[in-house]
Design a protein around this motif. Structure first.
Motif, short mmCIF file in Angstrom:
data_model
loop_
_atom_site.label_atom_id
_atom_site.label_comp_id
_atom_site.label_asym_id
_atom_site.label_seq_id
_atom_site.Cartn_x
_atom_site.Cartn_y
_atom_site.Cartn_z
N GLY A 21 0.93 -1.15 0.02
CA GLY A 21 -0.09 -0.01 -0.06
C GLY A 21 0.90 1.15 0.01
N LEU A 22 0.20 2.17 -0.62
CA LEU A 22 0.99 3.64 -0.52
C LEU A 22 1.20 4.15 0.95
N PRO A 23 2.50 4.55 1.18
CA PRO A 23 2.61 5.26 2.46
C PRO A 23 1.73 6.44 2.51
N LYS A 24 1.49 6.91 3.57
CA LYS A 24 0.60 8.15 3.80
C LYS A 24 1.44 9.09 3.54
N PHE A 25 0.86 10.48 3.07
CA PHE A 25 1.62 11.50 2.78
C PHE A 25 0.92 12.73 3.52
N THR A 26 1.78 13.70 3.56
CA THR A 26 1.22 14.90 4.05
C THR A 26 1.81 15.94 3.28
N SER A 27 1.43 17.14 3.37
CA SER A 27 1.95 18.32 2.70
C SER A 27 3.03 18.96 3.29
N ALA A 28 3.90 19.69 2.98
CA ALA A 28 4.83 20.49 3.70
C ALA A 28 4.27 21.48 4.32
N LYS A 29 3.03 21.60 4.01
CA LYS A 29 2.32 22.70 4.68
C LYS A 29 1.52 22.37 6.00
N ASN A 30 1.73 21.28 6.46
CA ASN A 30 1.33 20.53 7.55
C ASN A 30 1.95 21.32 8.67
N ASP A 31 0.92 21.60 9.93
CA ASP A 31 1.67 22.47 10.92
C ASP A 31 2.90 21.72 11.33
N ASP A 32 2.84 20.36 11.69
CA ASP A 32 3.95 19.70 12.56
C ASP A 32 5.12 19.80 11.48
N VAL A 33 4.98 19.64 10.43
CA VAL A 33 6.17 19.31 9.41
C VAL A 33 6.85 20.89 9.56
N LYS A 34 5.77 21.84 9.30
CA LYS A 34 6.45 23.21 9.13
C LYS A 34 7.43 23.60 10.22
N ILE A 35 6.63 23.37 11.19
CA ILE A 35 7.36 23.86 12.74
C ILE A 35 8.89 23.24 12.78
N LEU A 36 8.84 21.85 12.38
CA LEU A 36 10.05 21.09 12.67
C LEU A 36 11.01 21.65 11.83
N LEU A 37 10.60 21.95 10.37
CA LEU A 37 11.53 22.40 9.38
C LEU A 37 12.24 23.61 9.71
N GLN A 38 11.15 24.64 10.25
CA GLN A 38 11.49 25.76 10.61
C GLN A 38 12.48 25.89 11.87
N CYS A 39 12.15 24.92 12.71
CA CYS A 39 13.12 25.02 14.06
C CYS A 39 14.65 24.13 13.70
N THR A 40 14.75 23.47 12.67
CA THR A 40 15.76 22.78 12.58
C THR A 40 16.66 23.70 11.50
N SER A 41 16.22 24.61 10.88
CA SER A 41 17.10 25.13 9.82
C SER A 41 18.16 26.11 10.44
N PRO A 42 17.77 26.69 11.47
CA PRO A 42 19.08 27.60 12.08
C PRO A 42 20.17 26.62 12.55
N LEU A 43 19.91 25.41 12.93
CA LEU A 43 20.81 24.25 13.31
C LEU A 43 21.81 24.06 12.24
#
Lengths: 1139, 422
Positions: free
Chosen positions: A322-344
Motif C-alpha cells: 500500500g501507498l505510504p501516507k503522505f502529508t503536505s509540507a504545509k502541515n503544521d507539524d512538518v512546518k514547525i519542525l523544518l523551521q526550528c531545525t534550519s538555524p541548526l
C-alpha cells in the motif's frame, strides 16, 4: 617496570620535562605501586587517601586489575572531601560489577548523599549509584532517579535523565513503565539542557513510544535551538521519527518521488501548479536517479536488508503493502519542525549540522533542499575525521540527486593534505556530479591528479575518468584520448619491476578504456586498434592480458581490426612462452574467439595459429594452462583438424557439431554489461553509523511506518497521562516503599515491584471481580501454560510461582506436564506454597493450553479439488506433530472421493523420483548422508503408502513427511489415481518449518537479549479476530468473560493454528481501564528445523479491547532471512480476518 | 552510545582507558586497531599522515571512531548504532579541552596529569553520552594545572583541583557563562582570523580560492553583558557557523550577531567566503627532467600587495619517492631537506631588491629517464592587520554593562591549504 618516558624523548627533553613534572601526578603514573597503597587508604588524612586513590587510578590506566582493594576503597566513600569522593567514584564505577557484594556497602552513603544540600554531591551520588549497575539495587535507583527528576538543580535533573539509560540497560522489565514515566516528566522540563538529556534517555529507553513525544511535540520543537548540542543531535532524530509516524511522509520531498505517479492523480488545485513547476525545475530526475531515490526512500522506511530481501521474494510487489501516507509540507507539524531545525545548520557542531541536514533531506520539499548544501560543505573544513563522515553522507546525497551538488564541484577538489579515504570519496562524488558544463574543469583537475606521487590515488583518478565517461557519453572521446595518453609514456620508460605504482595506473587506465568501449564498441574500434598496436610496449602482464582480451572480444566488430588479427595472433603466438600466466590464458582465449568468428582465408591461418598455441600450451609448465588447452582442444578437435568438413558444417546449422556449439557458447557469449543497477547499493538513514560501515549496526532502526501513530493512539496517549498520575502517586510514596524494601530483605530482591504490581493488580482485580460476580475463570491473574512444554507463564510477578523461595521446588514439580496440570487444577490448598500467595490472589483464570491446543485448528489447504481431480478431493493440513526424521515437516493429507465411482491406487509421489518407494528412500538416504551436496536442493517426501481403493464418499487420511529445504516455492508432486497422473503443487508454510521450543521465560529473555540489533525485526499489523469473538458473545457472556482473556485466547489460538510454536508466557497489562489491553504481550518460541536455531517471537498489543488492536510482532532470530520471512508470515496471518 | 575511550601514544601504547558503560571493552581492541593501522601503512607504503585507517571502522567486535591529535590517538568504541559524527566531534572536544588544560598535548603531559584527564573525562561524558563539554564550566569544576597550583601542592602536599560547588552557569539559561563575574578592567577584543585556501593548477591558473575565517572574541566583561556585532558587508559571507551563544533570530532578520559572551577566549563564529579572485603572492615552480636528472626552479614574489607586510613565507614540498638525491640552493632564505624527503624553504619577508628563487637539480632513480609525477608546493604566509576577504566589522555594541569597556579589533590572514601544483 613501566616506561619512564616516551621512547622517543631524548635526554634533553627528559631533563626539561622533569622540571615541568614537579608538582604534577607524574610520579604516580610512573611508579604507582612504589609504596603500599593499603595503609594509605586507611589513613585519616584526605591527602594520603587521595594519593593512594591516584595510584590506583594510575594502575587502572595502565591496565592492571586492582579490584582487590575494593573493600578498602569503598569505605572512603563516606569521606567529606569532594576530591576523595570523586576518586572513589571513579574507582567504584570501574570495578562495581566485578565486586557486587562489596559495592552494596556503598549504597547507604549514596542515599545519604542524595539528600546533601550541595547539588554537585547529589548529582555525583546519583551518577555513581546508577552506574554501579546491579540488579539488586536497581529498585532503589529507580526511586532515587524519580526523586532527582524533580530536583531543583538543573544539573541534578540532567544527571537523572542520564541515569535512565543505565537503568534501562539492566533490563528491568517490571520497571519499564516507571522509567518511561520519568522520561516523560523530564521531556517536559523547563530547562533546555534537561530536555536534551531526556531526549537521549528517550532514544535508548523507549524509542518507539512516540506518543510520549506527541504530548510535548510543539514545545520540543521550540526548545530545540536552545537544547545543548549533543541533545540536539538525538532530539532531531526523535522528532523526525515522530512526524513520520504521526503525519506520514511529505508529498513534496524526495521520499515521495517513487510514488509520484500515484500522487499525481491525487494532486489537485494549487498543488497541481507545483507539480508542473517541478517538471520544469532544474531538479530534473532521470530514470536511474528516480530508481535510486525510490531505493533510498524505501530503504529509509524499511531498512535495506528487508527491502532487498523483499525484492527477492516478492519481486515487483513493491506497492503491495500500500501507498505510504503522505502529508503536505504545509502541515503544521512538518512546518514547525523544518523551521526550528534550519538555524541548526549554522551550528558549530558538525554532528548537529549533519543531523539537521538529514532531516531536511527526508522531510523538506525538494526545492528547499539546497539550503543543506553549503552547511554540509562547510563541515569539510573541520577535522579530517568529520570531513570523512560528512563526505560519506554527501556521497549518498550526490548519488541520489547529483543536481544538488552539481555547481559545487570545486569544493570537492583535492588537497594534498587530504587523507587517502577522503581523496577517494571526493573522486567518487566528483564523477557523480559532473555535468556537461562542469566536466572540462573537472578533467583539468583530474589531469593534475594523475601526476600525483601517490600512485594509488592516481589510479583511482583514472577509474573516475572512466566513470565520468560512462555517465556523460558526450565526453567519452575526450576521456579516451586522455586515457590513451596515459598508456603510452609509462610504457616507454619503465620496466615492470621498478615502478609497481605505475602499473596499477596503467591497469586502471585499460580497465577504464574497456568500460568506455563497451558502451559503443564499433565506434571505438580505432582505440582497440591503437591499443593492439602498442601491445609491444605494454609490459604489465595484467594490462597486456586485458588488451588481448579486448581484442578477442571485439574481433569481429569494425573493419580494421579483423584485417590485422592474423598478424597480431602470429606475434602473440611467438611470444607465448615468455608471457605471464594471465596473458597466456588470454592469448589462448583470444585465439579461440578469433577462430570461431573468422571467415575464409583468415580462418585457415588462425586455425593453424590456434593449433600452434595449443601445442605450446600443452607443454606449459602451469597445469592450469595445460588443462585448459586440453579442454579447448577436445572441444574443437573436429573443427580444427577436419578443415573442409567443418567449413561446410558451419553453414549447415543443423549439423553443427555439439562441441562447436558449446565452444561458441563458452567463448563468444558477450559479457553481460556491467549492471549499473543500484541493486546492491544500500541506503541507511543519513548521519547514521550504518551508512558509514554499510551494514545495519545493531540497534539501527529504519524510519517508523508512516502514519502508524493514529488519532486513536493519541487517546491512548491520554490514557498514559492517566496512568502517569496513577504512578505519580507511587512516585510520591516511593520513599517509604524503598525504605520498606531495603529494611525487609526477606521480602525478596524485587519486593517493591511485587507490592506495586500486587496493589495495582488488586485494584483491577477488584473491579473485574465485581463485574464478574465470582466467576472462577475471571480476573487478571492468569496462568497460561503450554502443554507441549513444562514452561510456565510468569505473569505480573504475583502469581504464586514467582515467589522466589518456592521457585526451585516448583521447577521440580513442573518437570512433568501431568504434574503441572494436576497442580493447576487442584485447589491451591493442596500446594505447599499456595496459601501465602493466594492471599492476594483474588481469583485466577487459567487457560491451560490443553484446552487451547484442542481448539487449535490448523488451516487446511487444497491440494486437488474435485473438478481437477475427477471427483477426488485432496486436502492437506500442516500438522504440529514432529516427524521422526529431523528436518521433515509432517502433513496430514486427507483424500476424499466425491465422485460416484471408486478410485483406485491413489498414490502421491515426487515427480523427479519416479514412483517407487525405494527410489525416494534412496534419495533420502543420499540426502541424509549429504555426500552429494547438490542433492540437498532436491525436495524429498517420504511418500504415503498407496491407497488401494477409495469407495465413493469414502475418505482416508494419511500422514506424509516432506522436506522443504526451506524453500518457499511449491513442491511439484504427482498424484496417481486410477492410472491417471495429475500434477499437484504443495505449497509450503514457513510457520511449520519450525518446531516448538519449550523454555521458561527467563531463558527466553536471556536468549532475546543475545539476539538484539540486527537479529531483531519488527512489524506492525492490526489484529481483529477478537472483535467478533467479543461481539458474538455480547450481552450474556461479555460480562462474565474477561476481555483480556478472550483477546489472549484468540491471539494465542491464531498463532498456534498457523505456526508450530510453543507459547512461553503472557504479560498482562496493569491498568485501571479494563478495556485497554495495551501492553498485553505474548511470547512464543520455536526452533528452526533445518539448523536448530532458536527463533523468538513476541507479540505486543495496543489499543482498546473492542476495537481492532495494533499489534507489533517482533522476531528475534539469528537466521536473518528466515526470521524476516517468518515475521512476514505471522503478520499476514494475524491481519487475516477470521474464518 | 560510546562504551569506552582509549588514549594511545604514537607507538600504540595505551596511555589510559576510560570505561563508560557497563559493557566493558577489553584493551585488546587497541592492539587490533594498531595492527590494522600498521597493516594498512605497510600495504600501501604511503606517508605517515595518510596511513591512518578511516575514522570510522568496524572491528570484529566493536565499531571504532578515532581522531589523531599531535600524535595522540583518541579511540572510542561502541557496539550499537549512534551518530558517528557525534563520537568524532566529541573526541575533538576532548582533545581541545585536554590541550587547553595541559597547554599542549603529548604522551608525557597526559601521563603527568592523568588524574585531571580522568576527572575531565568523567565530567565530560556520562554513560557514553556527552555531559558537560563547555570549556568554561569545566574550568570551574576542575581547575587546570597551574604553576602556582603545582608549587602549592609541593609545599603543602595538598593538591585538590576539584571545585566544591557546582558552577552557577549550569543552572542558568546561558550555560556558557558564569553568573557573577567581576573584572577590574572591562575589555573585549575581536579578532578576525582568516585562512586562505587556494589551489593553483599546473598551468598557473587559480582553480579555487576561498577564505575560511573565524571571529575570535576575548571578553573580559563583568556581569551579564549583551553584545551586538554587525558587519559592514555581511552579504559576502558564503556560509557561517555560530557558537551556541549566538541568537539565531537577529541573524536571520538583519545579519547581526547578538550574544551574551562566555568569559575569556572563544570562537564566536566561523565563516567561509568563496570565489576570491586574487592571491597576495605568487609561487611559480618549473620542473624539467631529462636523462635521469630533474632541474627545478621556483620563483616567489608579490602579486597583489595587501598593504601590509607579508611575513613568514614558507614553501614546502614533498620530493617524489623516485628521487634519490637533491641539490637545492636559494638566493634568499634557507632550504632544508628533512628526513622524510620534505623540502622546506623558509623565506620570511620578501626583500625589496630581488625576487627569491630556489633552484637546483635532483637525481632520479636509476632506469628512470624522466619524472612523471610532480610535487605539490604548499605555501604558507602570514599577513598581520588585514582580512584578505574584505569582511568589515562595522560596530560592536555592548549593553547591560555599567562601565564603558575597552573594545579592540584586530585582523590577521594566514595561508591555509594553499597549494601550487607543478
Amino acid at each position: 617496570m613501566f616506561h619512564q618516558f616516551g621512547a622517543t624523548a631524548d635526554s634533553l627533553s627528559k631533563a626539561s620535562t622533569l622540571v615541568f613534572r614537579i608538582g604534577t601526578d607524574a610520579h604516580l603514573y610512573d611508579d604507582p605501586d612504589d609504596v603500599s597503597i593499603a595503609p594509605l587508604l586507611d589513613s585519616k588524612f584526605d591527602s594520603e587517601k587521595c594519593e593512594a586513590l591516584k595510584r590506583l587510578l594510575a594502575l587502572i590506566a595502565q591496565g592492571f586489575d586492582v579490584s582487590n582493594y575494593f573493600p578498602q576503597v569503598v569505605k572512603n566513600v563516606a569521606s567529606q572531601s569532594l576530591e576523595v569522593k570523586k576518586l572513589v567514584y571513579l574507582y567504584l564505577l570501574h570495578y562495581a560489577e566485578k565486586r557486587p557484594n562489596e559495592a552494596l556497602l556503598s549504597i547507604n552513603y549514596f542515599q545519604k548523599d542524595l539528600g546533601d544540600p550541595n547539588p554537585l554531591v547529589r548529582a555525583w551520588a546519583l551518577r555513581t549509584m546508577a552506574g554501579i549497575r546491579l540488579h539488586v539495587v536497581a529498585p532503589i535507583v529507580v526511586v532515587a532517579v524519580a526523586k532527582c527528576a524533580r530536583d531543583p538543580s538543573v544539573y541534578v535533573r540532567k544527571c537523572a535523565a542520564n541515569a535512565l539509560p543505565k537503568l534501562h540497560d539492566l533490563r528491568l522489565e517490571e520497571n519499564t513503565g516507571g522509567i518511561e514515566e520519568i522520561v516523560g516528566i523530564l521531556l517536559n522540563d523547563n530547562s533546555p539542557s534537561v530536555v536534551g538529556a531526556a531526549a537521549a534517555a528517550f532514544a535508548s529507553v523507549c524509542p518507539n513510544n512516540l506518543n510520549l513525544i506527541g504530548r510535548h511535540y510543539k514545545k520540543l520543537c521550540e526548545t530545540l535551538p536552545d537544547v545543548e548540542e549533543w541533545g540536539q543531535i538525538v532530539l532531531i532524530e526523535i522528532l523526525l521519527r515522530y512526524v513520520i509516524a504521526r503525519q506520514g511522509l511529505v508529498r513534496e520531498s524526495i521520499m515521495a518521488s517513487p510514488y509520484s505517479e500515484y500522487l499525481d492523480s491525487e494532486i489537485d488545485g494549487p498543488d497541481r501548479d507545483f507539480a508542473v513547476k517541478e517538471e520544469t525545475n532544474v531538479v530534473s530526475i532521470g530514470a536511474y536517479q528516480s530508481q535510486l531515490l525510490q531505493m533510498a526512500s524505501k530503504s529509509y522506511l524499511e531498512g535495506p536488508e528487508k527491502y532487498l530481501s523483499q525484492m527477492n521474494f516478492e519481486d515487483k510487489g513493491a506497492f503491495q503493502s500500500g501507498l505510504p501516507k503522505f502529508t503536505s509540507a504545509k502541515n503544521d507539524d512538518v512546518k514547525i519542525l523544518l523551521q526550528c531545525t534550519s538555524p541548526l545548520l549554522w551550528s558549530h557542531n558538525s554532528a548537529v549540522i549533519l543531523a539537521a541536514a538529514g532531516l531536511h533531506w527526508i522531510m523538506a520539499p525538494k526545492e528547499d533542499l539546497r539550503r543543506i548544501v553549503k552547511p554540509l560543505l562547510f563541515i569539510l573544513r573541520s577535522s579530517s575525521a568529520s570531513a570523512y563522515v560528512a563526505l560519506c553522507n554527501i556521497q549518498v546525497f550526490a548519488k541520489a540527486m547529483p543536481s544538488l551538488f552539481a555547481s559545487y564541484s570545486e569544493d570537492f577538489f583535492i588537497c594534498s593534505s587530504d587523507t587517502y579515504q577522503i581523496k577517494a570519496l571526493k573522486l567518487e562524488i566528483l564523477s557523480n556530479i559532473a555535468t556537461e558544463s562542469s566536466i572540462p574543469v573537472i578533467f583539468q583537475e583530474f589531469q593534475d591528479y594523475v601526476r600525483d606521487s601517490d600512485r594509488r590515488f592516481a589510479a583511482d583518478t583514472v577509474a573516475a575518468i572512466g566513470l565520468c565517461a560512462q555517465r556523460l557519453p558526450n565526453v567519452a572521446n575526450t576521456c579516451l584520448e586522455g586515457l590513451l595518453a596515459l598508456t603510452i609514456p609509462q610504457s616507454l620508460n619503465n620496466d615492470t619491476e621498478s615502478s609497481g605504482g605505475d602499473s596499477i595506473v596503467l591497469i586502471q587506465a585499460i580497465i577504464s578504456i574497456r568500460s568506455i568501449i563497451k558502451l559503443d564498441p564499433p565506434r571505438h574500434e580505432k582505440v582497440i586498434v591503437h591499443l593492439v598496436r602498442t601491445l609491444d610496449s605494454i609490459k604489465v602482464p595484467t594490462a597486456r592480458a586485458m588488451v588481448i582480451r579486448m581484442m578477442g572480444e571485439y574481433n569481429s566488430s569494425g573493419h580494421i581490426l579483423p584485417k590485422m588479427l592474423t598478424s597480431v595472433l602470429t606475434y602473440l603466438a611467438c611470444c607465448f612462452t615468455k608471457e605471464a600466466l594471465e596473458t597466456k590464458l588470454q592469448i589462448l582465449y583470444a585465439a579461440v574467439k578469433v577462430v570461431l568468428c573468422a571467415r575464409g582465408d583468415d580462418l585457415c591461418a588462425s586455425k593453424k595459429l590456434l593449433s600452434y598455441v595449443l601445442e605450446l600450451a600443452k607443454c606449459d609448465i602451469n597445469y592450469d594452462i595445460r588443462d585448459r588447452a586440453r579442454v579447448i582442444r577436445k572441444l574443437l578437435t573436429q573443427y580444427l583438424f577436419s578443415f573442409e568438413l567443418v567449413e561446410e558444417a558451419r553453414y549447415i546449422s543443423e549439423s553443427k557439431n555439439m562441441s562447436c556449439l558449446l565452444a561458441e557458447r563458452l567463448f563468444l557469449e558477450k559479457p553481460k554489461s556491467m549492471s549499473t543497477e543500484p541493486n546492491n547499493y544500500r541506503f541507511y538513514l543519513p548521519g547514521s553509523l550504518s551508512q558509514i560501515v554499510l551494514h545495519a549496526a545493531p540497534g539501527y532502526n529504519p524510519l517508523p511506518e508512516p502514519c502508524s501513530l493514529t488519532i486513536g493512539d493519541s487517546s491512548f496517549g491520554s490514557n498514559i497521562v492517566k496512568g502517569g498520575t496513577h504512578s505519580d502517586l507511587y512516585g510520591v510514596d516511593d520513599s517509604e516503599r524503598a525504605s520498606g524494601s531495603s529494611d525487609d530483605d526477606s521480602n525478596s530482591s524485587d519486593g517493591s515491584e511485587i507490592s506495586e504490581a500486587g496493589s495495582s493488580g488488586n485494584d483491577v482485580g477488584d473491579e473485574s471481580g465485581s463485574a464478574s460476580e465470582g466467576d472462577e475463570n475471571t480476573g487478571l491473574l492468569i496462568n497460561f501454560s503450554d502443554v507441549g512444554n513444562a514452561a510456565y507463564a510468569n505473569l505480573n510477578g504475583n502469581s504464586e510461582v514467582n515467589d522466589p523461595q518456592s521457585r526451585p521446588n516448583d521447577f521440580g514439580e513442573l518437570m512433568s506436564n501431568r504434574a503441572l496440570e494436576s497442580w493447576l487444577d487442584e485447589s491451591p490448598d493442596s500446594s505447599r506454597n499456595a496459601p501465602e500467595s493466594s492471599s492476594f490472589q483474588n481469583s485466577s483464570a487459567r487457560i491451560s493450553v490443553g484446552s487451547l491446543s484442542e481448539r487449535v485448528k490448523p488451516k487446511s489447504y487444497t491440494l486437488l479439488d474435485t473438478v481437477n481431480g475427477n471427483g477426488l478431493r485432496v486436502d492437506y493440513v500442516f500438522s504440529s506433530e514432529m516427524s521422526s526424521k529431523s528436518k521433515f515437516v509432517c502433513l496430514e493429507v486427507s483424500f476424499k472421493n466425491c465422485s460416484n465411482e471408486p478410485k483406485e491406487k491413489i498414490l502421491l509421489f515426487d515427480e523427479d523420483i519416479e514412483g517407487g518407494q525405494d527410489n525416494s528412500e534412496q534419495a533420502l538416504r543420499t540426502n541424509e548422508s549429504s555426500s552429494a551436496p547438490h542433492n540437498n536442493d532436491v525436495k524429498v517426501i517420504v511418500p504415503v503408502e498407496e491407497i488401494p481403493c477409495l469407495e465413493p464418499g469414502q475418505s482416508s487420511k494419511k500422514i506424509m513427511e516432506v522436506h522443504f529445504h526451506h524453500h518457499l516455492l511449491p513442491i511439484k508432486l504427482v498424484l496417481r489415481c486410477s492410472g491417471l497422473k495429475l500434477p499437484v503443487k504443495l505449497w509450503p508454510d514457513i510457520g511449520y518449518f519450525v518446531k516448538p521450543l519449550p523454555m521458561d521465560d527467563e531463558e527466553f529473555f536471556r536468549k532475546e537479549s543475545q539476539l538484539r540489533g540486527m537479529f531483531e525485526y519488527n512489524r506492525r499489523c492490526t489484529f481483529i479476530d477478537h472483535v467478533r469473538e467479543l461481539k458474538d458473545e455480547k450481552g450474556e457472556i461479555s460480562l462474565v468473560k474477561d476481555k483480556f482473556l478472550v483477546v489472549c485466547e484468540t491471539l494465542g489460538l491464531k498463532m498456534l493454528s498457523n505456526a508450530n510454536l510453543s507459547l512461553i508466557s503472557v504479560d498482562m497489562p496493569v491498568t485501571t481501564n479494563h478495556d485497554d489491553v495495551s501492553g498485553l504481550c505474548l511470547r512464543f518460541a520455536c526452533e528452526i528445523l533445518s539448523n536448530s536455531m532458536p527463533c523468538l517471537i513476541t507479540v505486543t498489543l495496543r489499543g482498546n479491547c473492542s476495537e481492532p488492536l495494533n499489534t507489533t510482532v517482533k522476531v528475534n532470530c539469528e537466521e536473518t532471512v528466515f526470521g524476516l520471512n517468518l515475521l512476514n508470515k505471522i503478520v499476514s496471518f494475524l491481519a487475516e480476518p477470521p474464518l | 552510545m560510546l562504551q569506552c575511550i582509549f588514549l594511545l601514544s604514537d607507538s600504540g601504547e595505551v596511555i589510559l582507558e576510560k570505561q563508560l558503560t557497563g559493557h566493558r571493552v577489553d584493551r585488546s581492541i587497541c592492539a587490533w586497531y594498531w595492527e590494522h593501522a600498521m597493516a594498512q601503512a605497510d600495504t600501501f607504503k604511503i606517508e605517515l599522515y595518510q596511513h591512518l585507517p578511516a575514522p570510522v571502522i568496524a572491528s570484529p567486535t566493536h565499531y571504532l571512531f578515532q581522531i589523531v591529535r599531535d600524535n595522540i590517538t583518541f579511540l572510542a568504541c561502541t557496539q550499537v548504532e549512534m551518530p558517528p559524527l557525534m563520537a568524532i566531534e566529541f573526541l575533538c572536544r576532548v582533545a581541545d579541552v585536554l590541550s587547553d588544560y595541559l597547554a599542549g598535548l603529548n604522551e608525557d603531559l597526559i601521563k603527568d596529569n592523568f588524574v585531571i584527564v580522568y576527572e575531565l573525562l568523567d565530567e565530560m561524558i556520562d554513560n557514553g553520552f556527552p555531559l558537560t563539554t563547555e570549556p568554561n564550566i569545566l574550568r570551574e569544576m576542575i581547575a587546570p594545572p597551574s604553576i602556582v597550583g603545582k608549587m602549592l601542592s609541593v609545599v603543602t602536599g595538598n593538591s585538590s583541583n576539584m571545585s566544591n560547588t557546582l558552577p552557577g552557569a549550569t543552572a542558568s539559561c546561558v550555560p556558557w557563562r558564569t553568573t557573577d563575574l567581576k573584572h577590574a578592567s572591562n575589555e573585549v577584543y575581536v579578532d578576525l582570523v582568516e585562512e586562505m585556501d587556494a589551489i593553483i593548477n599546473r598551468e598557473g591558473a587559480l582553480v579555487k580560492c576561498e577564505i575560511y575565517g573565524q571571529v575570535e572574541v576575548n571578553s573580559q566583561l563583568s556581569g551579564f553583558p549583551d553584545l551586538t556585532l554587525s558587519f559592514g558587508n555581511p552579504s559576502i559571507l558564503n556560509d557561517v557557523q555560530f557558537h551556541p551563544c549566538v541568537r539565531f533570530r537577529p541573524w536571520e532578520s538583519n545579519q547581526n550577531l547578538s550574544f551574551v559572551p562566555p568569559d575569556g577566549q572563544f570562537k564566536l563564529m566561523s565563516y567561509r567566503i568563496k570565489k576570491l579572485k586574487n592571491t597576495p603572492i605568487y609561487v611559480k615552480p618549473q620542473l624539467s627532467s631529462d636523462a635521469g636528472t630533474c632541474r627545478i626552479n621556483v620563483l616567489v614574489g608579490i602579486r597583489n600587495d595587501p598593504g601590509k607586510t607579508i611575513d613568514s613565507i614558507e614553501v614546502q614540498f614533498q620530493l617524489p619517492p623516485c628521487i634519490l638525491s637533491a641539490d637545492l640552493t636559494s638566493n634568499h632564505g634557507t632550504v632544508n631537506i628533512l628526513a622524510n624527503k620534505t623540502c622546506c624553504w623558509s623565506i620570511g619577508k620578501i626583500p625589496k631588491d630581488k625576487a627569491p628563487s630556489l633552484s637546483g637539480s635532483m637525481k632520479l632513480e636509476t632506469g628512470l629517464e624522466r619524472l612523471h609525477v610532480s610535487p605539490i608546493f604548499q605555501v604558507s604566509f602570514k599577513i598581520m592587520g588585514v582580512a584578505l576577504s574584505g569582511l568589515q566589522i562595522d560596530n560592536l555594541d555592548i549593553k547591560n554593562l555599567p562601565a564603558r569597556p575597552y573594545k579592540g579589533f584586530r585582523a590577521v590572514t594566514r595561508a591555509g591549504k594553499y597549494e601550487v601544483r607543478s
